[in-house]
Design a protein around this motif. Structure first.
Motif, PDB file in Angstrom:
ATOM      1  N   GLY A 151       1.443  18.232  -1.441  1.00  0.00           N
ATOM      2  CA  GLY A 151       0.224  19.206  -1.734  1.00  0.00           C
ATOM      3  C   GLY A 151      -0.657  18.611  -3.076  1.00  0.00           C
ATOM      4  O   GLY A 151      -1.636  19.324  -3.429  1.00  0.00           O
ATOM      5  N   GLN A 152      -0.142  17.758  -3.616  1.00  0.00           N
ATOM      6  CA  GLN A 152      -0.732  17.255  -5.038  1.00  0.00           C
ATOM      7  C   GLN A 152      -2.162  16.306  -4.577  1.00  0.00           C
ATOM      8  O   GLN A 152      -2.064  15.070  -4.857  1.00  0.00           O
ATOM      9  N   LEU A 153      -3.127  16.934  -4.194  1.00  0.00           N
ATOM     10  CA  LEU A 153      -4.100  16.250  -3.657  1.00  0.00           C
ATOM     11  C   LEU A 153      -4.936  15.427  -4.621  1.00  0.00           C
ATOM     12  O   LEU A 153      -5.700  14.376  -4.315  1.00  0.00           O
ATOM     13  N   ASP A 154      -5.059  16.140  -5.872  1.00  0.00           N
ATOM     14  CA  ASP A 154      -5.649  15.554  -6.880  1.00  0.00           C
ATOM     15  C   ASP A 154      -5.215  14.006  -7.420  1.00  0.00           C
ATOM     16  O   ASP A 154      -5.869  13.152  -7.661  1.00  0.00           O
ATOM     17  N   LYS A 155      -3.810  14.101  -7.394  1.00  0.00           N
ATOM     18  CA  LYS A 155      -3.075  13.036  -7.997  1.00  0.00           C
ATOM     19  C   LYS A 155      -3.254  11.717  -6.606  1.00  0.00           C
ATOM     20  O   LYS A 155      -3.414  10.583  -6.820  1.00  0.00           O
TER      21      LYS A 155
ATOM     22  N   GLN B 195      -5.658  11.624  -4.562  1.00  0.00           N
ATOM     23  CA  GLN B 195      -7.167  11.063  -4.772  1.00  0.00           C
ATOM     24  C   GLN B 195      -7.232  10.218  -5.982  1.00  0.00           C
ATOM     25  O   GLN B 195      -7.947   8.933  -5.506  1.00  0.00           O
ATOM     26  N   ALA B 196      -6.735  10.304  -6.689  1.00  0.00           N
ATOM     27  CA  ALA B 196      -6.715   9.361  -7.934  1.00  0.00           C
ATOM     28  C   ALA B 196      -6.105   8.004  -7.557  1.00  0.00           C
ATOM     29  O   ALA B 196      -6.516   7.110  -8.009  1.00  0.00           O
ATOM     30  N   VAL B 197      -4.806   8.035  -6.818  1.00  0.00           N
ATOM     31  CA  VAL B 197      -4.249   7.167  -6.359  1.00  0.00           C
ATOM     32  C   VAL B 197      -5.094   6.188  -5.449  1.00  0.00           C
ATOM     33  O   VAL B 197      -5.041   4.722  -5.446  1.00  0.00           O
ATOM     34  N   ALA B 198      -5.834   6.805  -4.477  1.00  0.00           N
ATOM     35  CA  ALA B 198      -6.753   6.132  -3.583  1.00  0.00           C
ATOM     36  C   ALA B 198      -7.747   5.474  -4.382  1.00  0.00           C
ATOM     37  O   ALA B 198      -8.116   4.194  -4.015  1.00  0.00           O
ATOM     38  N   GLU B 199      -8.355   6.312  -5.317  1.00  0.00           N
ATOM     39  CA  GLU B 199      -9.506   5.326  -6.037  1.00  0.00           C
ATOM     40  C   GLU B 199      -8.813   4.275  -6.765  1.00  0.00           C
ATOM     41  O   GLU B 199      -9.476   3.215  -6.893  1.00  0.00           O
ATOM     42  N   LYS B 200      -7.489   4.043  -7.443  1.00  0.00           N
ATOM     43  CA  LYS B 200      -6.888   3.104  -7.823  1.00  0.00           C
ATOM     44  C   LYS B 200      -6.868   2.018  -6.836  1.00  0.00           C
ATOM     45  O   LYS B 200      -7.106   0.780  -7.297  1.00  0.00           O
ATOM     46  N   LEU B 201      -6.321   2.269  -5.588  1.00  0.00           N
ATOM     47  CA  LEU B 201      -6.290   1.326  -4.674  1.00  0.00           C
ATOM     48  C   LEU B 201      -7.566   0.623  -4.383  1.00  0.00           C
ATOM     49  O   LEU B 201      -7.718  -0.481  -4.050  1.00  0.00           O
ATOM     50  N   ALA B 202      -8.569   1.357  -4.318  1.00  0.00           N
ATOM     51  CA  ALA B 202      -9.750   0.725  -4.006  1.00  0.00           C
ATOM     52  C   ALA B 202     -10.242  -0.482  -4.926  1.00  0.00           C
ATOM     53  O   ALA B 202     -11.089  -1.319  -4.505  1.00  0.00           O
TER      54      ALA B 202
ATOM     55  N   ARG C  13       0.427   2.560  -2.739  1.00  0.00           N
ATOM     56  CA  ARG C  13       0.434   2.934  -1.269  1.00  0.00           C
ATOM     57  C   ARG C  13       1.368   4.299  -1.026  1.00  0.00           C
ATOM     58  O   ARG C  13       0.920   5.058  -0.224  1.00  0.00           O
ATOM     59  N   HIS C  14       2.477   3.991  -1.302  1.00  0.00           N
ATOM     60  CA  HIS C  14       3.577   5.073  -1.071  1.00  0.00           C
ATOM     61  C   HIS C  14       3.493   6.359  -1.817  1.00  0.00           C
ATOM     62  O   HIS C  14       3.623   7.243  -1.502  1.00  0.00           O
ATOM     63  N   LEU C  15       3.028   5.937  -3.152  1.00  0.00           N
ATOM     64  CA  LEU C  15       2.702   7.238  -3.769  1.00  0.00           C
ATOM     65  C   LEU C  15       1.571   8.020  -3.385  1.00  0.00           C
ATOM     66  O   LEU C  15       1.643   9.395  -3.185  1.00  0.00           O
ATOM     67  N   LEU C  16       0.525   7.362  -2.922  1.00  0.00           N
ATOM     68  CA  LEU C  16      -0.601   8.246  -2.473  1.00  0.00           C
ATOM     69  C   LEU C  16      -0.134   9.342  -1.275  1.00  0.00           C
ATOM     70  O   LEU C  16      -0.354  10.441  -1.250  1.00  0.00           O
ATOM     71  N   ALA C  17       0.744   8.420  -0.200  1.00  0.00           N
ATOM     72  CA  ALA C  17       1.246   9.681   0.877  1.00  0.00           C
ATOM     73  C   ALA C  17       2.195  10.444   0.399  1.00  0.00           C
ATOM     74  O   ALA C  17       2.178  11.752   0.938  1.00  0.00           O
TER      75      ALA C  17
END
Length: 536
Positions: A488-492, A494-501, A478-482
């Motif tokens: 500005g590392q939006l690709d990273k 997004q990848a964390v968001a997909e992992k959290l899902a 959660r904290h890494l995503l933010a």
């Protein structure tokens, strides 16, 4: 060498048969005989059996050729069902094996069910007489194991702390200090007594120690010293821990420098982890240690069902051995459930956390670890800044080699407004706990402290360390995503968001950003959720 984490599975044989992948998702193992085949391998010595043995147990009424064909077909179906973890099954012309490094079996944990009505492979229906005979024998063995775990009176674990040097004096004293620090760290987590070393024979009738912790100091010729630590289970002579370490200065022991503190914390942790394997199973402290240890693994996953299980395990540990440390852990679990929004009754969780923390203090008022744990509960639940700081400072002063104590001090200093002091204490806690199996707990905490202290790069480093050691840890992700979004590392991000899902039911970016009750208070207070909107 063990395969990637994605290739690991967990097999549940207590109760209904179940297989989960590395992310905790249930795998669809269909067919009673396919389930039975995997279960028999999981419960076999070294997780291996000859092909002919398996064929006899599952297809005893078939001819050899047909039984062999059935086994090949079952193995093929199992591999398909296991997906990325298919390689955990290894077969050659003579035998079938599971990769022990990639397979976890609940019954192989040190803990056996508290309730002897829990049935092995409940509901499995193979309808082969040979399999039924095997299953009856396995269930009988489980009942025997349960019977042997029945409690007797608790007498506590006896730890002999000793030091040996080339000559008596300063070095011997420092060696004894170090050995006693290890013994003290053990005694904070389990019911234990330290037995003083003596050159004289033990008095007649004195009990032999369960564990011997010995230190040796020897000059190495360049002004420093070689330190050798060894912990042994006395009745069996099994070595529970050993380490050779170089000390530039003997004063590092007195000053509790980082390298020494880490060794003390590491030694105690590894010894405790092995105690249930070597102590008599009918001793309450053996059972309680095993239950609480498993409870810590479940608690530090921060997952809803695991937190419930962790609380049950700590409750069982306390009923086996009424030690206040188990109440302190239970209090922390209730607080974690509240903070993670894992249960609906938030007020009930808070009340129980507070009640448990009072009871823990009443039972174990001198336990440094209890002070460290309940300081967090007292700060979050009661907002008692002065009381929290007093408990945390007391814990660190009495045991500067305790990573939990330093974490509690960090949180107390942050609560009192000393951000720099809180960051330094948290950093020290992480360094001491670097080899702990729960190191992600400290790394995640340090990530949050770094965010609070406006140190995004240090926060990212700590968050990445947390998810490396605990890939399914939700708070770290959660904290890494933010933080990635902030940088500005939006690709990273997004990848964390997909992992959290995948690992957090009900997760969504919208919930993270817009739900004020979602457990990212520090990110929200710092305004660090706004950059995530770029991903919506």
């Amino acid at each position: 060498m063990a395969g990637p984490a994605s290739q690991r599975i967990t097999i549940t044989v207590l109760g209904p048969f179940l297989v989960r992948d590395a992310d905790g998702a249930a795998l669809p193992i269909k067919g009673a005989k396919n389930q039975a085949l995997l279960a028999m391998l999981a419960l076999s010595p070294d997780m291996t059996r000859p092909r002919r043995w398996l064929e006899d147990k599952l297809w005893s009424t078939f001819g050899p050729e047909q039984a062999s064909a059935n086994l090949r077909q079952a193995l093929s179906k199992l591999r398909n069902a296991l997906g990325p973890a298919a390689e955990v099954i290894r077969a050659d012309r003579s035998s079938v094996t599971l990769d022990r490094r990639a397979v976890t079996v609940d019954l192989h944990e040190e803990v056996v069910p508290e309730d002897d009505r829990v049935e092995l492979l409940q509901g499995i229906d193979v309808r082969d007489p040979e399999f039924e005979d095997w299953l009856r024998q396995e269930r009988a063995a489980l009942l025997s194991k349960l019977a042997s775990a029945s409690p007797t009176d608790s007498r506590g674990i006896l730890i002999n702390c000793r030091a040996s040097t080339e000559a008596p004096g300063r070095e011997r004293m420092l060696g004894e200090i170090l050995a006693n620090q290890i013994g003290e760290n053990i005694a904070e987590q389990v019911r234990a007594w330290r037995q003083s070393d003596s050159d004289m024979p033990l008095p007649e009738g004195a009990p032999v120690s369960d564990v011997s912790v010995s230190t040796q100091l020897m000059e190495n010729g360049d002004g420093g010293h070689a330190l050798f630590i060894k912990a042994t289970h006395q009745p069996s002579a099994r070595i529970l821990y050993s380490k050779l370490q170089q000390l530039d200065r003997l004063e590092d022991i007195l000053n509790a420098e980082i390298d020494v503190s880490r060794t003390v914390f590491e030694a105690a942790d590894q010894i405790i982890g092995k105690l249930p394997h070597v102590l008599e199973k009918d001793r309450p402290e053996t059972r309680a240690t095993a239950l609480s240890r498993l409870g810590l693994y479940r608690m530090f996953s921060f997952e809803k069902d695991a937190l419930r299980e962790a609380y049950g395990l700590m409750d069982q540990a306390f009923r086996r051995d009424e030690n206040g440390i188990y109440l302190a852990w239970a209090s922390m679990i209730r607080l974690t459930q509240m903070m993670e929004l894992a249960e609906d009754d938030q007020e009930g969780l808070l009340e129980e956390a507070v009640d448990l923390h009072y009871r823990a203090m009443e039972l174990s008022p001198d336990n440094v670890l209890v002070h460290a744990i309940i300081s967090k509960v007292r700060g979050t639940a009661l907002g008692d800044t002065a009381g929290v700081l007093d408990l945390a400072q007391n814990a660190v002063e009495r045991n500067p080699a305790n990573a939990f104590a330093w974490k509690s001090l960090s949180e107390a200093l942050i609560l009192s407004g000393d951000m720099e002091g809180g960051f330094t204490a948290s950093e020290r806690a992480c360094r001491i706990a670097r080899t702990s199996p729960f190191k992600h707990y400290w790394d995640t905490g340090h990530c949050i402290v770094a965010i609070a202290c406006n140190r995004p790069q240090e926060a990212i480093e700590a968050g990445e360390a947390a998810v490396r050691s605990a890939p399914l840890s939700r708070p770290g992700h959660r904290h890494l995503l933010a933080l990635y979004a902030l940088e500005g590392q939006l690709d990273k991000a997004q990848a964390v968001a997909e992992k959290l899902a995948k690992i957090e039911p009900g997760f969504s970016l919208d919930r993270l950003v817009n739900d004020d009750s979602y457990p990212v208070r520090t990110l929200r207070n710092k305004g660090l959720l706004e950059p995530i909107r770029a991903l919506l």
